[in-house]
Design an enzyme around this catalytic site. Structure first.
Site, PDB file in Angstrom:
ATOM      1  N   CYS A  28     -12.926   4.134   5.423  1.00 41.97           N
ATOM      2  CA  CYS A  28     -14.331   3.870   5.809  1.00 41.97           C
ATOM      3  C   CYS A  28     -14.726   2.408   5.633  1.00 41.97           C
ATOM      4  CB  CYS A  28     -15.262   4.749   4.997  1.00 41.97           C
ATOM      5  SG  CYS A  28     -14.873   6.484   5.151  1.00 41.97           S
ATOM      6  N   HIS A  31     -22.273   2.220   4.542  1.00 38.92           N
ATOM      7  CA  HIS A  31     -21.436   3.265   5.135  1.00 38.92           C
ATOM      8  C   HIS A  31     -22.233   4.572   5.116  1.00 38.92           C
ATOM      9  CE1 HIS A  31     -18.299   5.862   6.259  1.00 38.92           C
ATOM     10  NE2 HIS A  31     -18.100   6.379   5.062  1.00 38.92           N
ATOM     11  N   ASN A  64     -20.480  11.224   9.145  1.00 40.73           N
ATOM     12  CA  ASN A  64     -19.588  10.157   8.673  1.00 40.73           C
ATOM     13  C   ASN A  64     -18.490   9.921   9.710  1.00 40.73           C
ATOM     14  OD1 ASN A  64     -17.641   8.630   7.355  1.00 40.73           O
ATOM     15  ND2 ASN A  64     -17.637   9.847   5.481  1.00 40.73           N
TER      16      ASN A  64
HETATM   17  N1  ACO Z   1     -22.237  24.872   2.901  1.00 41.79           N
HETATM   18  C1  ACO Z   1     -22.669  25.623   1.877  1.00 41.79           C
HETATM   19  N2  ACO Z   1     -22.205  25.491   0.633  1.00 41.79           N
HETATM   20  C2  ACO Z   1     -21.237  24.573   0.436  1.00 41.79           C
HETATM   21  C3  ACO Z   1     -20.732  23.767   1.481  1.00 41.79           C
HETATM   22  C4  ACO Z   1     -21.276  23.955   2.752  1.00 41.79           C
HETATM   23  N3  ACO Z   1     -20.876  23.231   3.809  1.00 41.79           N
HETATM   24  N4  ACO Z   1     -19.798  22.936   0.967  1.00 41.79           N
HETATM   25  C5  ACO Z   1     -19.713  23.197  -0.336  1.00 41.79           C
HETATM   26  N5  ACO Z   1     -20.570  24.194  -0.669  1.00 41.79           N
HETATM   27  C6  ACO Z   1     -20.823  24.793  -1.984  1.00 41.79           C
HETATM   28  C7  ACO Z   1     -19.655  24.634  -2.928  1.00 41.79           C
HETATM   29  O1  ACO Z   1     -18.725  25.656  -2.718  1.00 41.79           O
HETATM   30  C8  ACO Z   1     -20.358  24.726  -4.253  1.00 41.79           C
HETATM   31  O2  ACO Z   1     -20.589  26.091  -4.534  1.00 41.79           O
HETATM   32  P1  ACO Z   1     -20.404  26.651  -6.045  1.00 41.79           P
HETATM   33  O3  ACO Z   1     -21.405  25.907  -6.863  1.00 41.79           O
HETATM   34  O4  ACO Z   1     -20.690  28.117  -5.890  1.00 41.79           O
HETATM   35  O5  ACO Z   1     -18.987  26.311  -6.408  1.00 41.79           O
HETATM   36  C9  ACO Z   1     -21.720  24.088  -4.008  1.00 41.79           C
HETATM   37  O6  ACO Z   1     -21.896  24.085  -2.585  1.00 41.79           O
HETATM   38  C10 ACO Z   1     -21.825  22.670  -4.533  1.00 41.79           C
HETATM   39  O7  ACO Z   1     -20.705  21.925  -4.071  1.00 41.79           O
HETATM   40  P2  ACO Z   1     -20.514  20.428  -4.445  1.00 41.79           P
HETATM   41  O8  ACO Z   1     -19.210  19.944  -3.903  1.00 41.79           O
HETATM   42  O9  ACO Z   1     -20.779  20.237  -5.901  1.00 41.79           O
HETATM   43  O10 ACO Z   1     -21.735  19.770  -3.625  1.00 41.79           O
HETATM   44  P3  ACO Z   1     -22.270  18.296  -3.689  1.00 41.79           P
HETATM   45  O11 ACO Z   1     -23.708  18.305  -3.994  1.00 41.79           O
HETATM   46  O12 ACO Z   1     -21.373  17.394  -4.478  1.00 41.79           O
HETATM   47  O13 ACO Z   1     -22.138  17.847  -2.167  1.00 41.79           O
HETATM   48  C11 ACO Z   1     -20.713  16.548  -0.775  1.00 41.79           C
HETATM   49  C12 ACO Z   1     -20.851  17.839  -1.562  1.00 41.79           C
HETATM   50  C13 ACO Z   1     -21.763  16.537   0.293  1.00 41.79           C
HETATM   51  C14 ACO Z   1     -19.333  16.525  -0.140  1.00 41.79           C
HETATM   52  C15 ACO Z   1     -20.890  15.328  -1.700  1.00 41.79           C
HETATM   53  O14 ACO Z   1     -20.136  15.483  -2.860  1.00 41.79           O
HETATM   54  C16 ACO Z   1     -20.514  14.026  -1.037  1.00 41.79           C
HETATM   55  O15 ACO Z   1     -21.126  13.581  -0.087  1.00 41.79           O
HETATM   56  N6  ACO Z   1     -19.491  13.328  -1.575  1.00 41.79           N
HETATM   57  C17 ACO Z   1     -19.059  12.057  -1.052  1.00 41.79           C
HETATM   58  C18 ACO Z   1     -18.238  12.249   0.168  1.00 41.79           C
HETATM   59  C19 ACO Z   1     -17.966  10.903   0.760  1.00 41.79           C
HETATM   60  O16 ACO Z   1     -18.731  10.011   0.546  1.00 41.79           O
HETATM   61  N7  ACO Z   1     -16.909  10.689   1.484  1.00 41.79           N
HETATM   62  C20 ACO Z   1     -16.769   9.314   1.995  1.00 41.79           C
HETATM   63  C21 ACO Z   1     -15.510   8.916   2.255  1.00 41.79           C
HETATM   64  S1  ACO Z   1     -15.010   9.599   3.777  1.00 41.79           S
HETATM   65  C22 ACO Z   1     -13.623   8.727   4.304  1.00 41.79           C
HETATM   66  O17 ACO Z   1     -13.175   7.799   3.697  1.00 41.79           O
HETATM   67  C23 ACO Z   1     -12.965   9.243   5.556  1.00 41.79           C
END
Ligand code: ACO
Length: 326
Positions: free
Chosen positions: A113, A252, A282
């Site tokens: 990214c 980003h 993204n």
């Molecule tokens: N829909 C519904 N529920 C979901 C989904 C979904 N799509 N995805 C995950 N959940 C659930 C999980 O299973 C979890 O359930 P549980 O508590 O029963 O286990 C709950 O939601 C919370 O999951 P988390 O992973 O803790 O959610 P979080 O608030 O951290 O959000 C996210 C996840 C959006 C991925 C976040 O962590 C994020 O944006 N991280 C950064 C990602 C990023 O920036 N990537 C950039 C680099 S990309 C590249 O280089 C190509």
């Protein structure tokens, strides 16, 4: 040293839209979860057969026209992508052929990214040393090709798109300061495990879905905020620019909550932060340049403005550039 100017920007987004409502029918998710956790409402997805080079060529044509540069005088094409058309030849070579940029040297650059800022920084060095006069930087991604459409934790996040920038020799420098960082101890946090020499494609890699992106979202979130704040501060220091002088922060576009947290820690008000994540999700290396191009198209960037690009991604790699729009 010569001066290197950003002479034109372009972008290309596929027309097909995949909404959160569409995703609700594909995996166990809701529009409410995706919107509140990420800020994403929809993303663009290519039609079958469209590769990174195809999007990149369209973005390049617009950037070149705006720069007033003919493909025949491009000296170098740098493509940043984690979804190249093929492992080799480089996507840059496919783009060279499609543009008719016959005298250009070509290579791809892999910085996930952060690709656009890494590519921009590389292009600027070639122009400043005087080796080349006209460099095309293209950031193009078809992330839908490496997204696991059965994995709700990742498939809601990504989209396809491309952006391009033309860097030419000029009277003044556009890039006032940059900072690039990496941490190879965190390769597991975000990766595409199979398809390279480490785990060549095999029945095993296919059965275990190792040819799709794997991400530890929580861990990435925590690191992203810290390194993006640090990168921007370091780039600003190198540029001798104060936070108060920033006209626009273009981060980003990975997660609205990450962007808000970074802006808050940098003490940049939200009205100076550009976001289009709700429409595109993204797009890895394409995110920053598409946002940069759109902000300019919307008249948000004027001559003399200071724009800060701030990125992070798989590797891990992060980078920030302080730009004066000339
Ligand atoms: N829909 C519904 N529920 C979901 C989904 C979904 N799509 N995805 C995950 N959940 C659930 C999980 O299973 C979890 O359930 P549980 O508590 O029963 O286990 C709950 O939601 C919370 O999951 P988390 O992973 O803790 O959610 P979080 O608030 O951290 O959000 C996210 C996840 C959006 C991925 C976040 O962590 C994020 O944006 N991280 C950064 C990602 C990023 O920036 N990537 C950039 C680099 S990309 C590249 O280089 C190509």
């Amino acid at each position: 040293m010569k001066c290197a100017k950003i002479a034109g920007l372009g972008k290309c987004l596929p027309s097909k839209i995949l909404t959160n409502a569409d995703l609700e029918k594909m995996v166990d998710t809701t529009d409410e979860w995706i919107t509140t956790r990420t800020g994403i409402k929809e993303r663009r997805i290519v039609d079958k057969g469209v590769a990174a080079s195809h999007l990149g060529v369209e973005a390049s044509k617009i950037a070149l026209e705006r720069a007033g540069i003919s493909p025949s005088i491009i000296d170098l094409i740098i493509v940043t992508t984690i979804t190249p058309d093929t492992q080799f030849p480089s996507t840059a070579c496919y783009i060279q052929e499609a543009l008719g940029a016959s005298r250009a040297a070509c290579f791809d650059l892999s910085a996930a990214c952060s690709g656009f800022v890494y590519g921009l920084t590389t292009a600027v060095q070639f122009v400043k040393t005087g080796l080349y006069k006209n460099v095309l930087v293209v950031s193009s991604e078809v992330l839908s090709a490496i997204t696991d459409w059965q994995d709700r934790s990742t498939c809601v996040l990504f989209g396809d798109g491309a952006g391009a920038a033309v860097i030419t020799e000029g009277d003044q420098d556009s890039v006032l300061g940059v900072y690039m960082g990496s941490d190879g101890s965190e390769t597991e946090v975000l990766s595409l495990p199979a398809g390279g020499s480490r785990i060549p494609t095999s029945q095993y890699s296919l059965d275990n879905r190792l040819h799709y992106m794997k991400m530890q979202g929580n861990e990435l979130f925590r690191i992203a905020v810290r390194v993006m704040v640090d990168a921007a501060k370091r780039a600003l220091k190198k540029a001798a620019v104060n936070v108060a002088d920033i006209s626009l922060l273009i981060p980003h576009q990975a997660n609205e909550r990450i962007i808000t947290a970074v802006a808050k820690r940098l003490r940049i008000p939200q009205d100076k932060v550009y976001m289009n994540i709700s429409r595109y999700g993204n797009m890895s290396s394409a995110s920053t340049i598409v946002a940069f191009c759109e902000a300019w198209e919307e008249g948000l960037i004027k001559s003399g403005d200071i724009v800060v690009l701030d990125t992070f991604g798989g590797g891990l790699v992060w980078a920030s550039a302080v730009i004066k729009w000339l």
